[in-house]
Design a protein around this motif. Sequence first.
Motif, short mmCIF file in Angstrom:
data_model
loop_
_atom_site.label_atom_id
_atom_site.label_comp_id
_atom_site.label_asym_id
_atom_site.label_seq_id
_atom_site.Cartn_x
_atom_site.Cartn_y
_atom_site.Cartn_z
N VAL A 34 0.83 -1.10 -0.07
CA VAL A 34 0.26 -0.03 -0.11
C VAL A 34 0.88 1.39 -0.01
O VAL A 34 0.77 2.29 -0.52
CB VAL A 34 -1.10 0.00 1.13
N THR A 38 1.18 3.99 -2.78
CA THR A 38 1.07 5.54 -2.56
C THR A 38 1.98 6.32 -3.22
O THR A 38 1.92 7.31 -3.94
CB THR A 38 0.78 5.51 -1.04
N ALA A 160 -4.67 1.35 4.69
CA ALA A 160 -5.33 1.52 3.30
C ALA A 160 -6.29 2.68 3.59
O ALA A 160 -6.68 3.50 2.62
CB ALA A 160 -6.36 0.38 3.40
N ALA A 163 -4.26 5.84 3.15
CA ALA A 163 -3.83 5.85 1.85
C ALA A 163 -4.90 6.42 0.74
O ALA A 163 -4.65 6.99 -0.37
CB ALA A 163 -3.15 4.72 1.26
N THR A 164 -6.24 6.24 1.22
CA THR A 164 -7.41 6.43 0.21
C THR A 164 -8.21 7.67 0.84
O THR A 164 -9.33 7.99 0.23
CB THR A 164 -8.15 5.41 0.22
N SER A 165 -7.68 8.49 2.00
CA SER A 165 -8.44 9.66 2.42
C SER A 165 -8.33 10.62 1.58
O SER A 165 -7.18 10.94 0.86
CB SER A 165 -7.49 9.89 3.76
N PRO A 166 -9.37 11.37 1.05
CA PRO A 166 -9.33 12.42 0.07
C PRO A 166 -8.21 13.43 0.27
O PRO A 166 -7.72 13.96 -0.77
CB PRO A 166 -10.69 12.80 0.02
N VAL A 169 -4.70 12.32 -0.37
CA VAL A 169 -4.52 11.93 -1.83
C VAL A 169 -4.22 13.25 -2.42
O VAL A 169 -3.30 13.48 -3.25
CB VAL A 169 -5.66 11.17 -2.52
#
Length: 181
Positions: A34, A38, A160, A163-166, A169
């Motif tokens: 992950v 990223t 995860a 790494a996927t937090s708006p 990102v």
Amino acid sequence: ATKLRLPNVSAIRDWGSRIRARRRSRPFFVIALVAATTFVIAVRFGSFVAGGSDSYCYLSEARLWARGWPVVQEPLITQTDGTLGRWTFIPLGYKPGLITGTFVPICPIGYPVTMALFLRLFGSGAEMYVVPLAAAGLVFLTGWLGHRVGGEKAGVFASALIATSPIFVLQSVQPMSDIPA
């Protein structure tokens, strides 16, 4: 006479086997994957330009630090009258210096100095990799901490989720100080 004591060999073997087991464990592999993803996304979709006043201040200050000192000489400043006239020749993110005819950055020093270090060590353009590396490091360390506190699943989910937090990102694809901070 004192005798030389050898370390406990079985304790060293146990310690080594625990380290090898941890490295082979699937959660750490997933967390590292992950983090690597990223990094790849931040590099692939990153804006490697100064797209605003903040990023311009960071990048230009980093280049000044890489050359030695963040004070810029501008002779046109000395030819203006009054205080407002000298601001005409000073870019965003800078202010007049203490010496007439100079201007200095107003950005905090930490992130630009880190970028300057990358610039000096790896050459032009390397300063733009500070944020992707910091983003990957943050994802990995969040997963590691989650693993230590809540177990294997918590570590994987923590990496995860970050790494996927708006917001994460958004900040990981631009040269801003939010992720390194």
